[in-house]
Write a protein that holds these residues in place. Structure first.
Motif, PDB file in Angstrom:
ATOM      1  N   LYS A  30       0.851  -1.192   0.000  1.00  0.00           N
ATOM      2  CA  LYS A  30       0.000   0.000   0.000  1.00  0.00           C
ATOM      3  C   LYS A  30       0.887   1.242   0.000  1.00  0.00           C
ATOM      4  O   LYS A  30       1.847   1.323   0.762  1.00  0.00           O
ATOM      5  N   VAL A  31       0.564   2.187  -0.884  1.00  0.00           N
ATOM      6  CA  VAL A  31       1.336   3.419  -1.003  1.00  0.00           C
ATOM      7  C   VAL A  31       0.363   4.592  -0.873  1.00  0.00           C
ATOM      8  O   VAL A  31      -0.620   4.674  -1.616  1.00  0.00           O
ATOM      9  N   LYS A  32       0.655   5.499   0.055  1.00  0.00           N
ATOM     10  CA  LYS A  32      -0.215   6.656   0.259  1.00  0.00           C
ATOM     11  C   LYS A  32      -0.238   7.525  -0.988  1.00  0.00           C
ATOM     12  O   LYS A  32       0.789   7.768  -1.621  1.00  0.00           O
ATOM     13  N   GLY A  33      -1.430   8.000  -1.346  1.00  0.00           N
ATOM     14  CA  GLY A  33      -1.571   8.857  -2.511  1.00  0.00           C
ATOM     15  C   GLY A  33      -0.812  10.166  -2.358  1.00  0.00           C
ATOM     16  O   GLY A  33      -0.540  10.627  -1.235  1.00  0.00           O
ATOM     17  N   GLY A  34      -0.466  10.784  -3.486  1.00  0.00           N
ATOM     18  CA  GLY A  34       0.402  11.951  -3.455  1.00  0.00           C
ATOM     19  C   GLY A  34      -0.231  13.208  -2.886  1.00  0.00           C
ATOM     20  O   GLY A  34       0.108  13.647  -1.788  1.00  0.00           O
ATOM     21  N   HIS A  35      -1.196  13.785  -3.605  1.00  0.00           N
ATOM     22  CA  HIS A  35      -1.809  15.042  -3.164  1.00  0.00           C
ATOM     23  C   HIS A  35      -3.135  15.227  -3.907  1.00  0.00           C
ATOM     24  O   HIS A  35      -3.252  14.868  -5.067  1.00  0.00           O
ATOM     25  N   PRO A  36      -4.127  15.825  -3.223  1.00  0.00           N
ATOM     26  CA  PRO A  36      -5.440  16.033  -3.876  1.00  0.00           C
ATOM     27  C   PRO A  36      -5.369  16.825  -5.176  1.00  0.00           C
ATOM     28  O   PRO A  36      -6.192  16.626  -6.080  1.00  0.00           O
ATOM     29  N   LEU A  37      -4.391  17.712  -5.321  1.00  0.00           N
ATOM     30  CA  LEU A  37      -4.297  18.509  -6.550  1.00  0.00           C
ATOM     31  C   LEU A  37      -4.003  17.650  -7.774  1.00  0.00           C
ATOM     32  O   LEU A  37      -4.271  18.067  -8.907  1.00  0.00           O
ATOM     33  N   MET A  38      -3.485  16.445  -7.556  1.00  0.00           N
ATOM     34  CA  MET A  38      -3.203  15.552  -8.691  1.00  0.00           C
ATOM     35  C   MET A  38      -4.489  15.233  -9.448  1.00  0.00           C
ATOM     36  O   MET A  38      -4.458  14.979 -10.654  1.00  0.00           O
ATOM     37  N   GLY A  39      -5.612  15.239  -8.750  1.00  0.00           N
ATOM     38  CA  GLY A  39      -6.887  14.937  -9.384  1.00  0.00           C
ATOM     39  C   GLY A  39      -7.399  16.037 -10.293  1.00  0.00           C
ATOM     40  O   GLY A  39      -8.365  15.833 -11.036  1.00  0.00           O
ATOM     41  N   VAL A  81       5.454   3.592  -8.181  1.00  0.00           N
ATOM     42  CA  VAL A  81       4.313   4.203  -7.485  1.00  0.00           C
ATOM     43  C   VAL A  81       4.797   5.049  -6.310  1.00  0.00           C
ATOM     44  O   VAL A  81       4.274   6.141  -6.043  1.00  0.00           O
ATOM     45  N   GLU A  82       5.812   4.555  -5.589  1.00  0.00           N
ATOM     46  CA  GLU A  82       6.354   5.323  -4.464  1.00  0.00           C
ATOM     47  C   GLU A  82       6.960   6.641  -4.946  1.00  0.00           C
ATOM     48  O   GLU A  82       6.675   7.710  -4.386  1.00  0.00           O
ATOM     49  N   LEU A  83       7.807   6.577  -5.960  1.00  0.00           N
ATOM     50  CA  LEU A  83       8.427   7.789  -6.493  1.00  0.00           C
ATOM     51  C   LEU A  83       7.370   8.789  -6.942  1.00  0.00           C
ATOM     52  O   LEU A  83       7.438   9.985  -6.610  1.00  0.00           O
ATOM     53  N   TYR A  84       6.406   8.324  -7.675  1.00  0.00           N
ATOM     54  CA  TYR A  84       5.384   9.194  -8.256  1.00  0.00           C
ATOM     55  C   TYR A  84       4.602   9.931  -7.181  1.00  0.00           C
ATOM     56  O   TYR A  84       4.344  11.136  -7.292  1.00  0.00           O
ATOM     57  N   ASN A  85       4.253   9.217  -6.121  1.00  0.00           N
ATOM     58  CA  ASN A  85       3.427   9.835  -5.083  1.00  0.00           C
ATOM     59  C   ASN A  85       4.236  10.681  -4.113  1.00  0.00           C
ATOM     60  O   ASN A  85       3.719  11.655  -3.554  1.00  0.00           O
TER      61      ASN A  85
END
Length: 517
Positions: A435-444, A483-487
Motif C-alpha cells: 500500500k502506497v499513500k496517494g500523493g496530493h489532492p491537486l493531482m486529481g 508508485v512510491e516515487l510518483y506519489n
C-alpha cells in the motif's frame, strides 16, 4: 483406455496442401516429428472415399502408436476401428455418440462457451473437449465469436472443467483450437491456464497442413509447446525488498525507453514525466517500426493507454502487443474508463486476449471493470451499479473488496495490478501487496496524472529497476518503486502549490529532483 497425449493435436485439412506435397505426406511428416494425436476431418468426401483415406491415415498412426480421431463420422470410425470420434455442437449429440462407440473409444466434444462446457461436464461422458476458437481463423466460418473467445473465454471454460474434477475426481482433458500457430503456441498455453488447472494440449491445422516443410513445422511446434514464452525468461520471482534509492539508481543508469501508444490529451505531459525521471519517451503509432524497436532496444517497455480508442488504433494496439510479446518486452496496460461503456470494456477484452500484459494500472472503477472479465467473476442478479463516470471511478468498495478484486485480476491475467486512489495498491497474486499513500489532492485536477503513472511504471520495468543488479526483473518490486516515487513527488509538489497550474510545473520539478538530485 491407455493414457492419451493431447499436447500436439493435428486436425487435418486436405484443402491446404502445398503443391510440393501430398495429403498423406503432410500427415506422415507430422506423425514422425512430434504430433501426438491426429484428427481426420473431411467434409466433402463420399463415405467410401472417407473410409479409404481413413484407412491409409490409420496405417500411419498405428505405426507410431498415435490415436486417430475421426471428425463427426461415427460410421467411418467404426468401419476402420479408429481410436475415437470428435463431435461438434451441431453434430450428433455426445450421449448418442458414446452409445454407438462404446465405453473404450475416445470421445471429444467442441465447446465454445461456458454453457456448452457445463453441458459436457453434466453428461460426464466425454474424454476431452476442444475449446475455442481461441483466435480469429479462416478454417472455421460458423463460429459464435468471429474474433475468437480468446484466453479469457478459454479460462472461463477451464473453470467449469476444474470444478467438475474437484467434485467428481475425474478429469476431462482439454485442447485449445483456433488460430494457433508457431507465433502464439507457448503464449496460449501460458495465458490459458488457471492456478490449479491447465490445458492439456493445442490443436492446430494450417501451420502444419499448409506448410512447405511439415516435418520441421511439427518439430518446431513441439519444442515451442515445451518452452516458456519469451517474456518469462527475464522475470524474477524472488523479492529483494530493496530501497527506493537503489531502484532509482538503476533507472537513471539504464535510461530506458518507454514506447507510448497513448491518448492525444496526455502525450506532452506523459513525455515530460518520462524525461523528468531519467527515461526517454517515444510516441509512435507507426506499426511498421515496432519490430525494429522491440528487437533492437534492450531497455524498452510499451505503454498501451485506452484513453481515446478508435478502430484504427485498436489494430495498432494489437499489433504492438503481439510484437512486444514476440521479443519478450514488457507491456503496461492502462484501461482508461473501461467501465464507462460496454464498448470500452469490450476493447479491453480484445487487447487482453491479444497477448500477455505485465502490469495493469487503473483506478478502482477501471480495475473493478476488468475484474468482470476474470474466470472467477460471477454476474450478480439484478442491475449492476455503474463503476465509472467518464474516466472517474465512482465505485464504493471497502479496502478488503478492493484488494480481493485486485488479487483475482492479478491471478487470472498473471499480471501485477496497480490500483490508484487516495491509497494506491500494488498487488501480485495472493502473497504480494504493497500500500502506497496517494500523493496530493491537486493531482486529481491535472489531466494525465493517472496516465503518466503508467509511463513511470513502464520506465521502471524496462530498466529492471527492482533494486537489484540482476539481468531479470521482479515486476512487482519495480512497480512499487514507480508508485512510491510518483506519489512522493506528488506530495512534495502539493506542499508548495496552491493551484493546479503551479502544481503541474512543480510536479515535474519534483520528479526530476527525486531522481537526479
Amino acid at each position: 483406455m491407455t493414457s492419451v497425449d493431447y499436447s500436439l493435436y493435428l486436425v487435418t485439412d486436405s484443402t491446404m496442401i502445398p503443391e510440393s506435397s501430398t495429403f498423406l505426406k503432410q500427415v506422415e511428416d507430422a506423425i514422425n516429428n512430434g504430433a501426438t494425436l491426429i484428427q481426420l476431418r473431411e467434409k466433402k468426401l463420399s463415405t467410401l472415399e472417407f473410409i479409404e483415406r481413413a484407412n491409409k491415415v490409420h496405417e500411419l498412426t498405428k505405426k507410431k502408436g498415435i490415436p486417430l480421431i475421426i471428425n463427426d463420422r461415427i460410421d467411418v470410425a467404426l468401419a476402420i476401428d479408429a481410436e475415437g470420434v470428435h463431435v461438434g455442437q451441431d453434430d450428433m449429440p455426445a450421449s448418442i455418440a458414446r452409445k454407438l462407440l462404446g465405453p473404450n473409444k475416445i470421445l471429444g466434444v467442441t465447446c465454445s462457451n461456458e454453457k456448452e462446457a457445463k453441458v459436457v461436464v453434466d453428461e460426464g461422458i466425454a474424454d476431452y473437449v476442444g475449446l475455442g476458437t481461441v483466435y480469429k481463423t479462416n478454417t472455421k466460418k460458423d463460429v459464435k465469436d468471429p474474433e475468437g473467445t480468446g484466453p479469457i473465454g478459454i479460462r472461463r471454460m477451464l473453470q467449469v472443467l476444474s470444478q467438475y474434477q474437484k467434485k467428481n475426481g475425474k478429469k476431462i482433458y482439454s485442447v485449445a483450437i483456433g488460430g494457433i500457430n508457431h507465433s502464439n503456441a507457448s503464449k496460449v498455453l501460458y495465458q490459458c491456464s488457471l492456478p490449479d488447472y491447465s490445458l492439456d494440449g493445442l490443436a492446430v491445422v494450417s501451420c502444419i497442413m499448409a506448410n512447405e516443410n511439415a516435418a520441421k513445422a511439427t518439430s518446431d511446434l513441439a519444442e515451442l509447446i515445451k518452452s516458456k514464452p519469451e517474456w518469462l525468461k527475464n522475470i524474477s520471482t524472488s523479492s529483494s525488498e530493496a530501497k527506493l534509492e537503489n531502484k532509482i539508481k538503476t533507472l537513471i543508469e539504464t535510461k530506458p525507453l518507454v514506447h507510448h501508444i497513448t491518448n492525444n490529451v496526455v502525450k506532452n505531459f506523459s513525455a515530460n514525466v518520462t524525461l523528468a525521471i531519467g527515461a526517454s519517451p517515444i510516441m509512435s503509432e507507426l506499426a511498421k517500426e515496432y519490430e525494429e524497436f522491440a528487437s533492437a532496444i534492450p531497455s524498452l517497455a510499451l505503454l498501451v493507454n485506452l484513453g481515446t480508442p478508435s478502430n484504427d488504433l485498436m489494430d495498432i494496439f494489437k499489433h504492438a502487443i503481439r510484437v512486444y510479446n514476440k521479443y519478450g518486452k514488457h507491456i503496461v496496460f492502462d484501461p482508461v474508463a473501461c467501465g464507462a461503456s460496454k464498448e470500452r470494456l469490450e476493447s479491453s477484452r480484445q487487447l487482453l486476449n491479444t497477448g500477455q500484459i505485465s502490469v495493469i494500472k487503473g483506478n478502482v472503477g477501471e480495475i473493478s471493470s476488468i475484474w468482470k472479465l476474470t474466470s472467477t467473476y460471477q454476474k450478480p442478479s439484478g442491475d449492476e451499479k455503474s463503476l465509472m463516470q467518464g474516466v472517474d471511478s465512482i465505485a464504493e468498495l471497502s479496502e478488503e473488496q478492493i484488494v480481493q478484486i485486485g488479487r483475482e485480476v492479478s491471478i487470472d491475467f498473471k499480471v501485477v495490478v496497480v490500483i490508484t486512489g487516495v491509497t494506491n495498491y500494488v498487488i501480485e497474486g495472493l502473497d504480494s501487496l504493497q500500500k502506497v499513500k496517494g500523493g496530493h489532492p491537486l493531482m486529481g485536477y491535472i489531466t494525465g496524472t493517472g496516465c503518466s503513472l503508467g509511463s513511470t511504471i513502464a520506465a521502471f520495468v524496462a530498466a529492471k529497476a527492482d533494486g537489484t543488479s540482476k539481468p531479470t526483473v521482479n515486476i512487482f518490486d519495480a512497480a512499487v518503486g514507480a508508485v512510491e516515487l510518483y506519489n512522493i513527488a506528488g506530495f512534495k509538489a502539493g506542499e508548495v502549490s496552491k493551484t493546479p497550474g503551479t502544481f503541474m510545473t512543480n510536479f515535474i520539478d519534483q520528479l526530476y529532483s527525486c531522481t537526479h538530485i
